[in-house]
Each structure stands twice: as structure tokens, then as C-alpha cells.
Design a protein around this motif. Structure first.
Motif, short mmCIF file in Angstrom:
data_model
loop_
_atom_site.label_atom_id
_atom_site.label_comp_id
_atom_site.label_asym_id
_atom_site.label_seq_id
_atom_site.Cartn_x
_atom_site.Cartn_y
_atom_site.Cartn_z
N GLY A 91 35.57 53.22 73.42
CA GLY A 91 36.25 51.93 73.99
C GLY A 91 37.82 52.24 73.59
N TYR A 92 38.20 51.05 73.42
CA TYR A 92 39.78 50.83 73.45
C TYR A 92 40.37 51.63 74.41
CZ TYR A 92 37.94 48.68 69.26
OH TYR A 92 37.48 47.94 68.49
N ASP A 93 41.44 52.43 74.09
CA ASP A 93 41.97 53.31 75.32
C ASP A 93 41.37 54.56 75.47
OD1 ASP A 93 44.02 53.11 77.33
OD2 ASP A 93 45.12 54.56 76.23
N LEU A 94 40.42 54.93 74.62
CA LEU A 94 40.01 56.62 74.93
C LEU A 94 39.52 56.72 75.79
CD1 LEU A 94 39.34 58.73 72.77
CD2 LEU A 94 36.86 58.00 73.00
N GLY A 95 40.02 57.81 76.64
CA GLY A 95 39.50 58.15 77.83
C GLY A 95 39.99 57.54 79.08
N MET A 96 40.75 56.69 78.89
CA MET A 96 41.68 55.97 80.00
C MET A 96 42.90 56.32 80.20
SD MET A 96 40.07 52.01 79.29
CE MET A 96 40.86 51.41 80.61
N ASN A 97 43.88 56.17 78.96
CA ASN A 97 45.02 56.65 79.33
C ASN A 97 45.44 57.32 77.87
OD1 ASN A 97 46.13 56.00 81.82
ND2 ASN A 97 45.50 53.92 80.91
N THR A 98 44.35 57.52 77.04
CA THR A 98 44.48 58.60 75.83
C THR A 98 43.18 59.55 75.97
OG1 THR A 98 45.08 56.49 74.27
CG2 THR A 98 44.01 58.78 73.20
N ALA A 99 43.73 60.95 75.90
CA ALA A 99 42.93 62.06 75.94
C ALA A 99 41.39 61.58 75.60
CB ALA A 99 43.54 63.41 75.52
N GLY A 100 40.36 61.74 76.09
CA GLY A 100 39.21 61.19 75.78
C GLY A 100 38.10 62.46 75.49
#
Ligand code: NAP
Length: 330
Positions: A91-100
């Protein structure tokens, strides 16, 4: 600086997106307190949206999806998670706009990390991933509203999906009569093996004209949203509750107020992404303890980075079944 492989999505033409394995360097990752060598991730509907170019999930490409990651901390300025700790990040921003987690390394703030429950290794935690967390949070919401097995059956929609299968197994383990609602008739035996007492077709929730239907369910755990959710609300017994976490059938709920004002039905929102870490930790410890899902664990499938494109495509078609784990060593 360490070179590593990541499955990254590129915009290859206007509106056309393609995933491939690229070589990256840890210096390419964003700033953060904790550098993690990711051994496993899991596949979620949101990853499929990110990989298909959904700007509601990911604004800029190339991008590494993967809203879940588990692995070992290799560099850290955090006292809570020194090098050598094993952690889960979801969750949080992981994989969304932070490399996941579809990359072999991630760098994140320490307050996105949870210590790996002692009963689990990284793979086991990723069998559950965000899907398991969301199923657990949904069950928690229903239980807090007083839902109990003696009140009658509980429905689970999108039952063969990643959230749905874990929800079926947790609820069955708690003693509920679980009615699995699914579009996949060929998966009825699998759903029963997870503990569903009955499996009914998705057509049960085709939009009808009546404002209310015969009350059939004491509660429901909905993963699909849209018209099926509006229809489901009409089938809930007085005072019952429905949790809502997903939108695979659409983001709009074309419902009337009648289930709410004539039967006192409660609609409960579930967010697994931005909630406080303590709420996540509570559900993780239950999933690693009394809410463990041994059948889901036994039926989980592993894939390597080269299998991601096909597997994510199946999510968008609604064809995916159960829990899929990305193993970076494959
Ligand atoms: N709120 C949160 O924090 C949170 C966290 C995780 C997931 N989610 C959301 O929850 C939803 C489910 O996630 P998931 O990972 O379980 O996805 P998934 O594995 O793709 O499962 C979704 C299931 O829904 C059913 N389905 C698919 N298309 C449908 C349609 N058009 N109409 C009715 N049913 C349909 C299918 O099950 P059957 O064939 O068995 O019907 C499918 O397997 C997604 O919308 C996801 O974004 C939200």
C-alpha cells in the motif's frame, strides 16, 4: 550501488503500454530510509491497472508496478528496521508512483514497513499480500458491526478473485455459512474446498426492477462494486452489513436508498492502502495466526517476471483465480 532486474512498463506508443525486464541500479530508486532486497511480490488487480497504463493509478512511465513486496532490509537508517530485518511493504504509494515489488529492490520510508510475522517467510506473506489484508480488513468491519454465524448466510462476490478466495476461507473458518457468488461455474468445487457452503452464479445479481428482494444474507463481503453491489444490497436482512472494497464491475453504484431506510442496511467502506500501520499490523498478525488460510496457501501459484504480462492481462478480463506470487528467483 547494485544492479538488479525489474519488470517495468513502458509507454511504447500513444496509449500503448508494454512490460519488459530491464536492468536497473539501486541508485535509480527514490530516496528513503530502507533499501529492501525483494524476494517475493504478489499480483493484484491494481497492478494490472498500472501495467495497462491507467493514469488513475500511475501517472508516469516507465514504471515498476508491484503494490506488495516482501524481503530483507539491506541498507537502513531506521532503528526499527536495521539491515537483516525481514519486512512486508504494502500500500501507500508502493507500485503506484513509487517503484514497486516487481523490481528486485525497492527503497521506501520506514513507516511503510511491517516486521515479517514470525510464523511466515516472505513467500507465505505474499500469498496473502494486499488481497489478504483487504479480505481481513473487510471481515473485521463486518464483525465489528456484530455479524455472527447464527444470523444467517454471508455472501462473497468476486469469490474466485484474490480477495474473494481468502475472504471465503476466513469466513468459513469463523463458522459462517458462506455463499460464494462467482462468474466461473467451473470453479464451484474449488470454492467449496475453501469452505463455501453454496456457490451461485453472478447472474443472481443481474440488475432487477424491484426496490428490495427477499432478504437472503445476514451480511456480505463485496469485491466487485457497480451494479452487482447495488443488487446485493436489496438481498440483505434487516440491520445487516455489506463491506465494499472493489470496482471490477464498475465504480458507480446505481442503488436506491430503500435497503438503508427500510431495512437499516449498512454499507462499509474498506481501504487497505492509506490506513494507519497499526491497523494493518493487527490484520497481518491474525492472517499469520487464527485467520490463516491453509487451502489458499496450498493452491497459490508462483511465477517469475517473464510470466507477469500474461497473468496481469487475465486480471483485466476477470479470468484470474486465487493467489499469484511473484518469485524473483524464478
Ligand atoms: N480497497 C482496497 O484497499 C483494495 C485492496 C485490494 C483490492 N481492491 C479491489 O478489490 C477488487 C478485487 O481485487 P482482486 O485482487 O481480488 O481482483 P481479482 O483477483 O481480479 O478478482 C476479482 C473477481 O471479481 C469477479 N469479476 C471480475 N470482473 C467482474 C465483473 N465485470 N462483474 C462482476 N464480477 C467480476 C471475478 O470473480 P468471479 O469470476 O468469481 O465472479 C474476479 O476473479 C478490485 O477492484 C481491487 O482493485 C481494493
Amino acid at each position: 550501488m547494485t544492479a538488479f532486474q525489474a519488470w517495468r512498463v513502458h509507454e511504447v506508443a500513444d496509449g500503448q503500454f508494454e512490460g519488459r525486464v530491464d536492468t536497473q541500479d539501486t541508485s535509480d530508486l527514490p530516496a528513503g530510509e530502507v533499501l529492501i532486497r525483494v524476494s517475493h511480490s504478489s499480483l493484484n488487480y491494481k497492478d494490472a491497472l498500472s501495467a495497462s497504463g491507467s493514469k488513475a493509478v500511475t501517472r508516469e512511465y516507465p514504471h515498476t508496478p508491484g503494490i506488495d513486496a516482501a524481503g530483507e532490509v539491506v541498507e537502513s537508517s531506521s532503528e526499527a528496521f536495521p539491515a537483516g530485518s525481514t519486512v512486508i511493504v504494502t500500500g501507500y504509494d508502493l507500485g503506484m508512483n513509487t517503484a514497486g515489488g516487481f523490481g528486485e529492490y525497492i527503497r521506501v520510508p520506514s513507516d511503510w514497513c511491517i516486521a515479517m510475522p514470525s510464523a511466515w517467510d516472505a513467500r507465505q506473506s505474499m500469498i496473502y499480500g494486499t488481497a489478504g489484508l483487504t479480505a481481513g480488513l473487510s471481515v473485521n468491519k463486518l464483525l465489528r458491526m456484530g455479524l455472527a454465524p447464527d444470523q444467517g448466510p454471508v455472501a462473497v462476490t468476486g469469490a474466485t478473485g484474490a480477495v474473494g478466495t481468502i475472504a471465503v476461507e476466513i469466513l468459513a473458518g469463523l463458522g459462517f455459512d458462506v455463499v460464494a457468488i462467482s462468474g466461473k461455474t467451473d470453479q464451484a468445487d474449488h470454492l467449496k474446498s475453501l469452505g463455501a457452503t453454496d456457490v451461485v452464479g453472478r447472474d443472481r445479481l443481474e440488475p432487477g426492477k424491484k426496490p428490495l428482494e427477499k432478504p437472503a444474507f445476514a451480511g456480505a463481503l463485496d469485491t466487485v462494486g457497480g451494479e452487482p453491489l447495488a443488487e446485493l444490497l436489496k438481498h440483505i436482512k434487516p440491520g445487516g452489513s455489506v463491506s465494499c472494497c472493489g470496482l471490477v464491475a464498475g465504480p458507480k453504484i446505481p442503488a436506491t436508498v430503500f435497503p438503508f431506510i427500510l431495512r437499516g442496511v449498512n454499507l462499509l467502506g474498506v481501504d487497505s492502502v492509506e490506513i494507519p500501520l497499526s491497523e494493518k499490523a493487527d490484520v497481518w498478525s491474525r492472517l499469520a495466526g487464527d485467520w490463516a488460510c491453509p487451502k489458499t496457501e496450498a493452491s497459490a501459484r508462483d511465477l517469475g517476471k517473464s510470466g507477469l504480462g500474461d497473468a496481469l492481462g487475465r486480471f483485466l478480463k476477470g479470468d484470474s483465480v486465487g493467489s499469484l506470487v511473484l518469485d524473483h528467483s524464478l
